[in-house]
Design an enzyme around this catalytic site. Structure first.
Site, PDB file in Angstrom:
ATOM      1  N   GLY A  20       6.791  -0.809   3.473  1.00 41.94           N
ATOM      2  CA  GLY A  20       8.153  -0.553   3.928  1.00 41.94           C
ATOM      3  C   GLY A  20       8.272   0.040   5.319  1.00 41.94           C
ATOM      4  O   GLY A  20       9.263   0.717   5.623  1.00 41.94           O
ATOM      5  N   SER A  21       7.312  -0.227   6.202  1.00 45.58           N
ATOM      6  CA  SER A  21       7.443   0.340   7.552  1.00 45.58           C
ATOM      7  C   SER A  21       8.607  -0.303   8.320  1.00 45.58           C
ATOM      8  O   SER A  21       9.253   0.364   9.136  1.00 45.58           O
ATOM      9  CB  SER A  21       6.129   0.220   8.331  1.00 45.58           C
ATOM     10  OG  SER A  21       5.820  -1.123   8.596  1.00 45.58           O
ATOM     11  N   ASN A  22       8.885  -1.574   8.052  1.00 46.64           N
ATOM     12  CA  ASN A  22      10.069  -2.193   8.686  1.00 46.64           C
ATOM     13  C   ASN A  22      11.359  -1.614   8.120  1.00 46.64           C
ATOM     14  O   ASN A  22      12.328  -1.412   8.853  1.00 46.64           O
ATOM     15  CB  ASN A  22      10.028  -3.710   8.519  1.00 46.64           C
ATOM     16  CG  ASN A  22       9.073  -4.367   9.489  1.00 46.64           C
ATOM     17  OD1 ASN A  22       9.386  -4.522  10.662  1.00 46.64           O
ATOM     18  ND2 ASN A  22       7.878  -4.706   9.012  1.00 46.64           N
ATOM     19  N   ARG A  73      10.318 -18.127 -12.082  1.00 40.18           N
ATOM     20  CA  ARG A  73      10.894 -17.782 -10.777  1.00 40.18           C
ATOM     21  C   ARG A  73      12.420 -17.806 -10.807  1.00 40.18           C
ATOM     22  O   ARG A  73      13.091 -16.936 -10.265  1.00 40.18           O
ATOM     23  CB  ARG A  73      10.353 -18.787  -9.748  1.00 40.18           C
ATOM     24  CG  ARG A  73      10.412 -18.318  -8.335  1.00 40.18           C
ATOM     25  CD  ARG A  73       9.809 -19.339  -7.391  1.00 40.18           C
ATOM     26  NE  ARG A  73       8.369 -19.452  -7.441  1.00 40.18           N
ATOM     27  CZ  ARG A  73       7.521 -18.551  -6.935  1.00 40.18           C
ATOM     28  NH1 ARG A  73       7.981 -17.458  -6.357  1.00 40.18           N
ATOM     29  NH2 ARG A  73       6.227 -18.741  -7.010  1.00 40.18           N
ATOM     30  N   LEU A 101      11.229 -17.683  -2.726  1.00 39.19           N
ATOM     31  CA  LEU A 101      12.563 -17.659  -3.345  1.00 39.19           C
ATOM     32  C   LEU A 101      13.008 -19.076  -3.708  1.00 39.19           C
ATOM     33  O   LEU A 101      12.689 -20.036  -2.997  1.00 39.19           O
ATOM     34  CB  LEU A 101      13.552 -17.026  -2.374  1.00 39.19           C
ATOM     35  CG  LEU A 101      13.230 -15.560  -2.049  1.00 39.19           C
ATOM     36  CD1 LEU A 101      13.970 -15.113  -0.795  1.00 39.19           C
ATOM     37  CD2 LEU A 101      13.579 -14.657  -3.236  1.00 39.19           C
ATOM     38  N   ASN A 115      14.432 -12.926   7.693  1.00 35.69           N
ATOM     39  CA  ASN A 115      13.047 -12.596   7.336  1.00 35.69           C
ATOM     40  C   ASN A 115      12.260 -12.311   8.611  1.00 35.69           C
ATOM     41  O   ASN A 115      12.572 -12.850   9.678  1.00 35.69           O
ATOM     42  CB  ASN A 115      12.405 -13.776   6.588  1.00 35.69           C
ATOM     43  CG  ASN A 115      10.998 -13.445   6.108  1.00 35.69           C
ATOM     44  OD1 ASN A 115      10.741 -12.332   5.620  1.00 35.69           O
ATOM     45  ND2 ASN A 115      10.084 -14.386   6.240  1.00 35.69           N
ATOM     46  N   HIS A 117       8.363 -12.571  10.112  1.00 33.71           N
ATOM     47  CA  HIS A 117       7.092 -13.236   9.812  1.00 33.71           C
ATOM     48  C   HIS A 117       6.096 -12.938  10.934  1.00 33.71           C
ATOM     49  O   HIS A 117       6.429 -13.116  12.118  1.00 33.71           O
ATOM     50  CB  HIS A 117       7.300 -14.752   9.681  1.00 33.71           C
ATOM     51  CG  HIS A 117       6.029 -15.461   9.364  1.00 33.71           C
ATOM     52  ND1 HIS A 117       5.466 -15.449   8.104  1.00 33.71           N
ATOM     53  CD2 HIS A 117       5.169 -16.161  10.151  1.00 33.71           C
ATOM     54  CE1 HIS A 117       4.329 -16.135   8.125  1.00 33.71           C
ATOM     55  NE2 HIS A 117       4.124 -16.571   9.349  1.00 33.71           N
ATOM     56  N   LEU A 152       9.967 -22.659   3.570  1.00 32.30           N
ATOM     57  CA  LEU A 152       9.243 -21.382   3.654  1.00 32.30           C
ATOM     58  C   LEU A 152       8.795 -21.077   5.091  1.00 32.30           C
ATOM     59  O   LEU A 152       8.062 -21.867   5.685  1.00 32.30           O
ATOM     60  CB  LEU A 152       8.020 -21.420   2.722  1.00 32.30           C
ATOM     61  CG  LEU A 152       7.195 -20.135   2.668  1.00 32.30           C
ATOM     62  CD1 LEU A 152       7.951 -19.024   1.981  1.00 32.30           C
ATOM     63  CD2 LEU A 152       5.857 -20.380   1.992  1.00 32.30           C
ATOM     64  N   GLU A 182       7.025  -5.328  15.566  1.00 37.22           N
ATOM     65  CA  GLU A 182       7.960  -5.596  14.462  1.00 37.22           C
ATOM     66  C   GLU A 182       9.040  -4.524  14.398  1.00 37.22           C
ATOM     67  O   GLU A 182      10.208  -4.820  14.172  1.00 37.22           O
ATOM     68  CB  GLU A 182       7.217  -5.612  13.120  1.00 37.22           C
ATOM     69  CG  GLU A 182       6.278  -6.775  12.974  1.00 37.22           C
ATOM     70  CD  GLU A 182       5.646  -6.877  11.587  1.00 37.22           C
ATOM     71  OE1 GLU A 182       5.994  -6.092  10.695  1.00 37.22           O
ATOM     72  OE2 GLU A 182       4.802  -7.774  11.411  1.00 37.22           O
TER      73      GLU A 182
HETATM   74  C1  GRF Z   1       4.961  -7.187   7.988  1.00 31.63           C
HETATM   75  O1  GRF Z   1       3.789  -7.385   8.693  1.00 31.63           O
HETATM   76  C2  GRF Z   1       5.829  -8.401   8.024  1.00 31.63           C
HETATM   77  O2  GRF Z   1       5.687  -9.156   9.177  1.00 31.63           O
HETATM   78  C3  GRF Z   1       5.338  -9.173   6.836  1.00 31.63           C
HETATM   79  O3  GRF Z   1       5.025  -8.203   5.871  1.00 31.63           O
HETATM   80  C4  GRF Z   1       4.700  -6.981   6.510  1.00 31.63           C
HETATM   81  C5  GRF Z   1       5.545  -5.897   5.926  1.00 31.63           C
HETATM   82  O4  GRF Z   1       5.172  -4.633   6.358  1.00 31.63           O
HETATM   83  N1  GRF Z   1       6.334 -10.134   6.423  1.00 31.63           N
HETATM   84  P1  GRF Z   1       6.016  -3.347   5.897  1.00 31.63           P
HETATM   85  O5  GRF Z   1       6.050  -3.370   4.364  1.00 31.63           O
HETATM   86  O6  GRF Z   1       7.371  -3.445   6.496  1.00 31.63           O
HETATM   87  O7  GRF Z   1       5.230  -2.181   6.395  1.00 31.63           O
END
Ligand code: GRF
Length: 219
Positions: A20-22, A73, A101, A115, A117, A152, A182
């Site tokens: 969850g760093s994002n 799913r 999904l 999303n 990526h 995807l 990111e």
């Molecule tokens: C990130 O590297 C993102 O690009 C990918 O999954 C990772 C998630 O990192 N889709 P975090 O959980 O937000 O730290």
């Protein structure tokens, strides 16, 4: 005062599967006032991941919908969408959500799901992007934010950030470099969306009312 100053914060739901760093970058942006959103809930398909703790610490409902509790799913996606919709989000942010999904789920949130990526899309869709970029000798790598479609990692790309690959890089060092990018890129794109600047029309991105001819580069 501009019209955007009067726009209320956009209700957002964030979907995670791990660290969850994002998500944290969004929470920080929301708190600093840079990001005009209100994260109404964080959903996760796995119990006991650190991202859930980040949500709780920020006072945001942290909800586990465990995919293992559903027969397939489709059943999982239906249950997830029903719970998400209780929060009436204007935007769904996938932030490290590691589930494919169904087209029904994607269609339900068409034009309002993003999303991130870890590659310069359209290169390296799928998994292990950092190692794959190294394996083919790329000198440059990066991260992309795109609208989610049934294809995807193939939805229209909005913005990207680049990193240089140096001779001492391995997959871990490259992942760390990319993650720093990111945490700037994703809040910046979410802010564009929240301010009403971004739109998906059919399969094209529009920024400030004009078609985006190529993804925006964000440092
Ligand atoms: C990130 O590297 C993102 O690009 C990918 O999954 C990772 C998630 O990192 N889709 P975090 O959980 O937000 O730290």
């Amino acid at each position: 005062m501009t019209r955007n100053d009067l726009r209320p914060p956009l209700p957002v739901v964030v979907l995670i599967s791990g660290n969850g760093s994002n998500l944290q970058a969004m929470i920080d942006g929301m708190r600093s006032g840079d990001l005009p959103i209100e994260i109404r809930a964080v959903f996760c398909n796995r119990p006991d991941v650190y991202g859930l703790e980040r949500a709780r610490q920020a006072g945001i409902p942290a909800i586990v919908v465990d995919h293992k509790a559903y027969p397939d799913r489709r059943a999982f996606d239906e249950a997830l969408a029903a719970r998400i919709d209780e929060f009436e989000p204007g935007l769904i942010v996938l932030a490290g959500f590691m589930r494919i999904l169904t087209p029904e789920f994607v269609g339900h949130y068409a034009g309002r799901m993003l999303n991130i990526h870890p590659s310069l899309l359209p290169e390296f869709t799928g998994l292990n992007t950092h190692q794959r970029a190294l394996d083919v000798g790329r000198k440059e790598h990066g991260v992309s934010v795109h609208f989610v479609t049934a294809d995807l990692d193939g939805g229209p790309v909005i913005a990207r950030s680049r990193v240089e690959i140096t001779s001492d890089d391995d997959a871990d060092s490259l992942a760390r470099k990319v993650q720093i990018k990111e945490h700037r890129l994703y809040p910046a794109v979410v802010a564009m969306y929240a301010k009403g600047r971004l739109e998906l029309r059919r399969s094209s991105v529009f920024l400030d009312g004009d078609p985006l001819v190529k993804p925006v580069d964000i440092e």
